[in-house]
Design a protein around this motif. Structure first.
Motif, PDB file in Angstrom:
ATOM      1  N   GLU A 165       4.791   7.922   1.192  1.00 58.68           N
ATOM      2  CA  GLU A 165       3.981   6.564  -0.164  1.00 58.68           C
ATOM      3  C   GLU A 165       4.637   6.174  -0.691  1.00 58.68           C
ATOM      4  O   GLU A 165       3.914   4.993  -0.686  1.00 58.68           O
ATOM      5  CB  GLU A 165       3.277   7.824  -0.320  1.00 58.68           C
ATOM      6  CG  GLU A 165       1.483   8.978   0.444  1.00 58.68           C
ATOM      7  CD  GLU A 165       2.570   9.691   0.858  1.00 58.68           C
ATOM      8  OE1 GLU A 165       3.358  10.186   0.947  1.00 58.68           O
ATOM      9  OE2 GLU A 165       1.885  10.684   2.004  1.00 58.68           O
ATOM     10  N   ASP A 232      -0.414   4.336   3.622  1.00 61.79           N
ATOM     11  CA  ASP A 232      -1.184   4.981   2.767  1.00 61.79           C
ATOM     12  C   ASP A 232       0.019   4.450   1.414  1.00 61.79           C
ATOM     13  O   ASP A 232       0.522   5.352   0.222  1.00 61.79           O
ATOM     14  CB  ASP A 232      -0.700   6.236   2.899  1.00 61.79           C
ATOM     15  CG  ASP A 232      -1.706   6.853   4.036  1.00 61.79           C
ATOM     16  OD1 ASP A 232      -2.627   6.212   4.111  1.00 61.79           O
ATOM     17  OD2 ASP A 232      -1.047   8.055   4.719  1.00 61.79           O
ATOM     18  N   GLN A 234      -0.886   2.964  -0.843  1.00 65.00           N
ATOM     19  CA  GLN A 234      -1.847   3.546  -2.259  1.00 65.00           C
ATOM     20  C   GLN A 234      -1.921   4.842  -2.948  1.00 65.00           C
ATOM     21  O   GLN A 234      -2.721   5.197  -4.249  1.00 65.00           O
ATOM     22  CB  GLN A 234      -2.890   2.819  -2.030  1.00 65.00           C
ATOM     23  CG  GLN A 234      -2.878   1.055  -1.931  1.00 65.00           C
ATOM     24  CD  GLN A 234      -4.190   0.403  -2.284  1.00 65.00           C
ATOM     25  OE1 GLN A 234      -5.338   0.414  -1.877  1.00 65.00           O
ATOM     26  NE2 GLN A 234      -4.131  -1.119  -2.051  1.00 65.00           N
ATOM     27  N   LYS A 235      -1.352   5.642  -2.005  1.00 65.63           N
ATOM     28  CA  LYS A 235      -2.272   6.824  -1.938  1.00 65.63           C
ATOM     29  C   LYS A 235      -1.060   7.849  -2.898  1.00 65.63           C
ATOM     30  O   LYS A 235      -0.056   9.025  -3.190  1.00 65.63           O
ATOM     31  CB  LYS A 235      -2.027   8.324  -0.585  1.00 65.63           C
ATOM     32  CG  LYS A 235      -3.060   7.787  -0.678  1.00 65.63           C
ATOM     33  CD  LYS A 235      -3.182   8.647   1.327  1.00 65.63           C
ATOM     34  CE  LYS A 235      -4.584   8.203   1.878  1.00 65.63           C
ATOM     35  NZ  LYS A 235      -4.269   8.705   2.779  1.00 65.63           N
ATOM     36  N   ALA A 236       0.119   6.816  -3.306  1.00 64.41           N
ATOM     37  CA  ALA A 236       1.386   6.872  -4.168  1.00 64.41           C
ATOM     38  C   ALA A 236       1.025   7.402  -5.213  1.00 64.41           C
ATOM     39  O   ALA A 236       0.614   7.036  -5.957  1.00 64.41           O
ATOM     40  CB  ALA A 236       2.340   5.559  -3.573  1.00 64.41           C
ATOM     41  N   GLU A 237       1.585   8.869  -6.098  1.00 62.47           N
ATOM     42  CA  GLU A 237       0.835   9.104  -7.555  1.00 62.47           C
ATOM     43  C   GLU A 237       2.512   8.723  -8.024  1.00 62.47           C
ATOM     44  O   GLU A 237       3.320   9.532  -7.956  1.00 62.47           O
ATOM     45  CB  GLU A 237       1.285  10.790  -6.879  1.00 62.47           C
ATOM     46  CG  GLU A 237      -0.432  10.703  -6.358  1.00 62.47           C
ATOM     47  CD  GLU A 237      -2.093   9.887  -7.160  1.00 62.47           C
ATOM     48  OE1 GLU A 237      -1.379  10.129  -8.083  1.00 62.47           O
ATOM     49  OE2 GLU A 237      -2.664   9.738  -6.183  1.00 62.47           O
ATOM     50  N   PRO A 238       2.647   8.167  -9.482  1.00 61.50           N
ATOM     51  CA  PRO A 238       1.286   7.668  -9.751  1.00 61.50           C
ATOM     52  C   PRO A 238       1.036   6.292  -8.864  1.00 61.50           C
ATOM     53  O   PRO A 238       2.446   5.548  -9.342  1.00 61.50           O
ATOM     54  CB  PRO A 238       1.415   7.765 -11.837  1.00 61.50           C
ATOM     55  CG  PRO A 238       2.711   7.858 -11.605  1.00 61.50           C
ATOM     56  CD  PRO A 238       3.248   8.857 -10.643  1.00 61.50           C
ATOM     57  N   HIS A 239       0.782   6.097  -8.511  1.00 62.52           N
ATOM     58  CA  HIS A 239       0.461   4.297  -8.243  1.00 62.52           C
ATOM     59  C   HIS A 239       0.823   3.443  -8.589  1.00 62.52           C
ATOM     60  O   HIS A 239       1.474   2.585  -8.424  1.00 62.52           O
ATOM     61  CB  HIS A 239      -0.837   4.552  -7.135  1.00 62.52           C
ATOM     62  CG  HIS A 239      -0.538   2.748  -6.543  1.00 62.52           C
ATOM     63  ND1 HIS A 239      -1.133   1.482  -6.781  1.00 62.52           N
ATOM     64  CD2 HIS A 239      -0.104   2.770  -4.921  1.00 62.52           C
ATOM     65  CE1 HIS A 239      -1.104   0.963  -6.320  1.00 62.52           C
ATOM     66  NE2 HIS A 239      -0.255   1.301  -4.830  1.00 62.52           N
ATOM     67  N   TRP A 240      -0.345   3.390  -9.463  1.00 64.62           N
ATOM     68  CA  TRP A 240       0.051   1.783 -10.527  1.00 64.62           C
ATOM     69  C   TRP A 240       1.057   2.033 -11.386  1.00 64.62           C
ATOM     70  O   TRP A 240       2.106   1.490 -11.655  1.00 64.62           O
ATOM     71  CB  TRP A 240      -1.617   2.672 -12.321  1.00 64.62           C
ATOM     72  CG  TRP A 240      -1.142   3.541 -12.581  1.00 64.62           C
ATOM     73  CD1 TRP A 240      -1.267   4.932 -12.581  1.00 64.62           C
ATOM     74  CD2 TRP A 240      -0.784   3.682 -13.705  1.00 64.62           C
ATOM     75  NE1 TRP A 240      -1.809   5.678 -13.626  1.00 64.62           N
ATOM     76  CE2 TRP A 240      -0.411   4.813 -14.105  1.00 64.62           C
ATOM     77  CE3 TRP A 240      -0.093   2.753 -14.938  1.00 64.62           C
ATOM     78  CZ2 TRP A 240       0.034   5.351 -16.058  1.00 64.62           C
ATOM     79  CZ3 TRP A 240       0.621   3.579 -15.738  1.00 64.62           C
ATOM     80  CH2 TRP A 240       0.437   4.612 -16.504  1.00 64.62           C
TER      81      TRP A 240
END
Length: 260
Positions: A165, A232, A234-240
């Motif tokens: 991700e 995926d 945009q499933k990385a944390e934290p994506h933003w």
């Protein structure tokens, strides 16, 4: 459709028929006048057209003359040089990112090997294209080439170790900035082409090929963006935060590479 016969042919036939079947009561003077009328009509029909007016001659000469190519202004030359330089630096960074990402990503996700290779090979082809253009036009690479190499490799290893991700989020961020950057270059070059055409200058094939090359590479970069979102990103944390930091770094690298 039959080809129309010349006007003089029926007139000659008419003249012979007139002489053969002229009524006996026709006087010699009348026959002579008729023959003169037919002869004058035949001659006028085959006479050459009047010469063109001076204005028409001038337009014809302008159409026959080949268009000239307008030389680049210093500002336009600087724009092209900086575009080639920053594009080469960007493609170098993208190639190194995928090179560093592939081992850790593929170790966890073996099914992603074809995708990672596909994206890496396209970036390597882009890099070869801009290496060739830099050499052809004698444009120097960015002076920060070694620094970008180290930073790109570090970014690739870091996001690759964080997992699929994060690696795809890195691709999403990078390709978003690169795609917008290529769009800006293409718009600027199309404005130059439009200005030259309005002024009556010829736009060379090499310049049009450059625009086509930029469009092709931009589309391939946006294809990588689609792949990243599909896998995926945009499933990385934290994506933003991850994408925001990478995009800010890309914008800074572009700004510096255009000038240094």
């Amino acid at each position: 459709m039959a080809t129309p016969r010349p006007l003089t042919q029926p007139l000659r036939q008419y003249r012979s028929i007139f002489a053969q079947y002229a009524p006996p009561s026709t006087s010699n003077a009348s026959a002579a006048r008729a023959r003169r009328f037919i002869s004058s009509t035949s001659s006028s029909s085959s006479s050459p057209p009047p010469p063109p007016s001076p204005h028409a001659q001038q337009q014809q000469q302008q159409q026959q003359q080949p268009k000239q190519k307008k030389p680049l202004t210093p500002a336009q030359q600087s724009l092209l040089s900086s575009a080639l330089r920053v594009n080469q630096a960007g493609e170098l960074a993208a190639t190194l990112i995928y090179t560093a990402q592939t081992p850790p990503v593929v170790a966890r996700e073996p099914h992603l090997r074809p995708l990672m290779k596909h994206m890496h090979d396209q970036e390597a082809s882009h890099l070869h294209t801009f290496n060739t253009l830099l050499a052809r036009h004698r444009v120097r690479p960015t002076a920060l080439y070694p620094l970008w190499s180290v930073l790109a490799t570090g970014l690739g290893w870091t996001t690759g170790l964080l997992g699929r991700e994060a690696a795809m989020a890195c691709t999403e961020a990078v390709e978003t900035e690169i795609g917008g950057h290529y769009n800006g270059q293409i718009r600027a070059l199309l404005e130059m082409v439009g200005e030259w055409e309005r002024e009556g200058y010829e736009v060379g094939a090499e310049f049009r090929d450059l625009i086509a090359t930029l469009r092709r590479i931009r589309d391939e970069e946006l294809e990588h963006l689609d792949h990243a979102v599909e896998h995926d990103a945009q499933k990385a944390e934290p994506h933003w935060l991850l994408t925001g930091v990478i995009r800010t770094g890309c914008r800074g690298a572009i700004w510096v590479s255009e000038r240094v």
